[in-house]
Design an enzyme around this catalytic site. Sequence first.
Site, PDB file in Angstrom:
ATOM      1  N   PRO A 164       1.604   7.914  -0.810  1.00 26.77           N
ATOM      2  CA  PRO A 164       2.482   8.558  -1.681  1.00 26.77           C
ATOM      3  C   PRO A 164       3.795   8.383  -2.217  1.00 26.77           C
ATOM      4  CG  PRO A 164       2.242  10.056   0.132  1.00 26.77           C
ATOM      5  CD  PRO A 164       1.728   8.457   0.419  1.00 26.77           C
ATOM      6  N   GLY A 165       4.219   7.453  -1.435  1.00 21.84           N
ATOM      7  CA  GLY A 165       5.606   6.918  -1.836  1.00 21.84           C
ATOM      8  C   GLY A 165       7.010   7.319  -0.820  1.00 21.84           C
ATOM      9  N   LYS A 173       7.770   5.851   2.131  1.00 19.12           N
ATOM     10  CA  LYS A 173       8.656   4.485   2.433  1.00 19.12           C
ATOM     11  C   LYS A 173       9.030   3.909   1.298  1.00 19.12           C
ATOM     12  CE  LYS A 173       5.101   4.501   6.223  1.00 19.12           C
ATOM     13  NZ  LYS A 173       4.424   5.502   5.867  1.00 19.12           N
ATOM     14  N   CYS A 221      -1.059   4.094  11.517  1.00 17.90           N
ATOM     15  CA  CYS A 221      -0.873   5.178  12.097  1.00 17.90           C
ATOM     16  C   CYS A 221      -2.010   5.586  12.978  1.00 17.90           C
ATOM     17  CB  CYS A 221      -0.908   6.536  10.957  1.00 17.90           C
ATOM     18  SG  CYS A 221      -2.127   6.784  10.074  1.00 17.90           S
ATOM     19  N   CYS A 274       0.867  -1.134   0.098  1.00 18.37           N
ATOM     20  CA  CYS A 274      -0.102  -0.072  -0.057  1.00 18.37           C
ATOM     21  C   CYS A 274       0.870   1.304   0.036  1.00 18.37           C
ATOM     22  CB  CYS A 274      -0.661   0.262   1.172  1.00 18.37           C
ATOM     23  SG  CYS A 274      -1.810  -1.690   1.521  1.00 18.37           S
ATOM     24  N   ASP A 319      -5.634  -4.191  -5.894  1.00 18.59           N
ATOM     25  CA  ASP A 319      -6.247  -4.460  -4.475  1.00 18.59           C
ATOM     26  C   ASP A 319      -5.078  -5.376  -3.843  1.00 18.59           C
ATOM     27  OD1 ASP A 319      -7.663  -5.282  -2.483  1.00 18.59           O
ATOM     28  OD2 ASP A 319      -9.296  -6.147  -3.427  1.00 18.59           O
ATOM     29  N   ASP A 358      -0.290   0.131  -5.196  1.00 19.83           N
ATOM     30  CA  ASP A 358      -1.420   0.977  -4.479  1.00 19.83           C
ATOM     31  C   ASP A 358      -2.646   0.610  -5.395  1.00 19.83           C
ATOM     32  OD1 ASP A 358      -1.504   3.210  -2.172  1.00 19.83           O
ATOM     33  OD2 ASP A 358      -3.022   3.850  -3.639  1.00 19.83           O
TER      34      ASP A 358
END
Length: 748
Positions: free
Chosen positions: A180-181, A183, A321, A177, A238, A211
Site C-alpha cells: 500500500p505504499g 515503504k 514477512c 511490489c 506484473d 504493483d
Amino acid sequence: MGRNNKRRDGRSGDTGNRKSKRAEDERTDLIEKIDMNNEKLFAYYKAQKVVPEEEWDEFVEALRQHLPTTFRVAGSRQTANNLNETIKSVHVPSLSNVIFEDQPIPPPVQLSWYPDGLAWQFNVPKKVLRKSPEFKKFHSFLVFETEVGNVSRQEAVSMLPPLFLDFEPHHKVMDMCAAPGSKTAQILEALHAQDTITSTSIPSGLLLANDSDNKRTHLLIHQSARLPSPALMVTNLDASNYPSIKIPTQTKGPKRLEQLLFDRILCDVPCSGDGTIRKNMGIWKSWQPGDGNGLHSLQVRILQRAMKLLKEDGRIVYSTCSLNPVENEAVIAEALKVNPDFELVDVSSKLPELKHRPGLTTWRATADRTISATYESYEEFMASSLDENLKAKMTEGHWPPLDVEKLNLPRCLRIYPHLQDSGGFFVAVLEKRRKSAPSKELKREASEPADIPKTKKPRLEDTIDVSEDPNVAEEAAGIATPVDDVEMPTESSTPALETESSPKSADGGGGSFKENPYTFLPPDDPILQVCIKRLHMTSSFPSSNVLVRNPAGDAVRSLYLANDVVKSVIENNDYSRIRLTAAGTKVFSKQEGGQGADAQFRVLGEGLPVILPYVDPSTVITADLPTLKTLIESYYPLCSTFDQPFRETVEARPTGSHIVRFLPGEMAGVILTHELVLPIWKSNVSLTLMIDKKAKSALSLRLFGADITTAGKAAAAVQKPSAQPTPDAIVEDVTLANEEDIADETPV
C-alpha cells in the site's frame, strides 16, 4: 470460539454490536491464547531449526503476544525532526505518569535501532485509548498527523527494507511490489531528505513504484501524495514480467534509445505472511506449508527480473514477512545460481541496535500437509512414498543447493519476534559486482526457475492460481512483454493469497487499462502562461516539464510537474503499455468560474512546497500567528476582520490564489517555532485557507492543542462519537499478509 461473521483474520465482522465492542475493550489479544496453536506450523519450524532449542518456548510465547503499535515520523528531515521534538517534549511527558484502573500505563518509546529516533512504539489496550484523557489526546494527534502524511502507521520490521537500499537523490529506484505504499513513502522521504519545511526540491533521480493490483495502485498513489514529488511514477504491472522501459542515451554522439536500468530495487515480494501472525490471527488456523511452496517460483521470478533491471554496482533489497526458508534463503540461492554477477552483502552492522539472526544454510522442505515428514534434499523427497501429484508441485529449487556454503546465505538477516518484540521478517541485500558473458543456458534457466508442470491446476495452499487473471491475457497480447534479451515467463504475479504486494481484488486484480493520456504542454501554452503570470512564477520555473492528463478535447483542469527523467520516460514509451497510473505531482488546479484563458488556477496545498522556490518572493504575503488562528477557526473570514498591516495588504490584492508566509511568534502561550507557508484564495470580500479539513485540523492540534476548526468545534459541541477519530484507527490490526500501513482505514 463460535463467533459469527468471521473475517479472514479471525475477528468478528459485527462492528455494530456494542456488547461485542465492550467485550473487545477488556481483551488484550484478538483471540484467546488457547487458540494460538498450530502443530503443523510448530513441527515445520522446529524442523528448520530457526531458533536454538533453548529459545523455542520464548519464540512461541512471543508469537502469542499482541503486537505493539508502531509509527514512524515522516516527511523531509527538517519536518520530521520538528514533529519528533513535539512528541518528545509535549506528548511523552504528559503520558509518563498515566494511571488507568490502578495500573501504570507506559508512554511511547523510541525504537532504538531506527535512525535519528524517528520511529516509536507503544503497547496499550484499546480501552485506555478510548477512556484515558491523556491517551485520547495523543491518539487524536496521531490520527490527524497520519492523515496529512506526517506520521506513518507502520509495523516496525516493515520499516527495515528501505533503510538498506543506501540510495541518493540522483539514483533511479524501483519499488517492484509497492502497495500500500509505506515503504514507497520512506524512499520518497529519503529522496527529499534535504528539503526544508516550506519548500521541496526536484530530485534528478526517479522512484518508480509498481504493483500488479490496479485498485491498490490507487491506494499507493494516495499514500505517496502525502509527500509530493516530481520524481515519482506509479505503474500497474506484473513485477515478475516487468517490461523494459526505454530512455535516450546520456552519452555524447547521436541519441538513441536504451533500456532504463535502476541503481536500487526493492523487492518486498508477496509471501505467506507467517511473520505477521501476531497481528494476523487467522494464520494460526490457516497456515500450512503449501502457502510458501506455491509462492516460491513467483518470488524467484520477481527477484530474477529485478536482477535484469539493475545497473552494474546496483543494489537489490529482497524482503518478506515470512520466516519460511523456502520463501527466503531458497529464493536467494536459486536466483544467485543463475545470476553469478550478484553476491550477498553483509549489512549486519548497518543498524547496530537491531537484533537479528543470520540466514540459514540448511532447511527441510515438504509438500506433506500433515508435516509428518520433512526432507533434507529434493532426491530424498522424490524417493518418498508421497503422492505423485504432491511431488509434481515441488522443484529442486525448494531445497538448498549442493554448493550452498559458497552463496554466503548467513549474510541474510532474520528478525524473530522474541528478539525485540516485533513481527517476523527476512531481509537480504544483493549487489551486482561484475558482468559475465551471457549464455543461452543461463537465459533459459532465468526464465524457468521452477520446473512446474504446465498442466498443473494449483490450489490456494499449493501455489499460485493464474488461470483467471486478466493480466495473463494482456501480457500474451504483448502489453507487458519485456523487450530486452531475456525471455521472461508470462505467468502473472498476482497470487491467490491476499498479500501486501499483490492481493486478489474483486475483479481479479487486472482489468482493462483506463487511464487518461499524459501530455506535456509547450512552454508557450496560453493557459500555462496565464497561470505562471497570475501566480507570479519566475523565469526559472521548469515550464517545459508541466503535463496534463486530459482526454482529447477536454478542458484543462489540473497541471502536474515532473522532473526530466519522468518526462523522458513518458515521451519515449507507450503509457498504456507500461500501464502508467501516475506521474509527477499535481501543483495547480482550476478554480470554478472563468473559461479558457480567463480561467483562474490556484496553488494546491500539497503542491505549494514544489513550486515555492519558483515564486517571486516579493509577491508572498507576510502574516502572523493571530492571522493564522483566524484562518483556521473560520471557513471564510472577511478581509475586514483581520488586523493591520495584513488587512491592508490582502485587500489590495486581486481575487485569486495567493501565498502567505506566517512568521514564527507567540500568542497566549501558543508558540509557532518555525515559519509556515500556506496558500489562500481571495474572493471579493473574504479569504479561505486552501488546505483540506484534515490538514487544517492537524495543524490546529499541533499549534493550539485542540481542534479549533469549524468542523472540530461543531463535532465537540454535539459530542457525536462518530464524528471523532476512533482509537481503532491507530491500534486496529491489519488483515493482509505484509500489510503494514492502515492510514486508508483511519476514520475521521
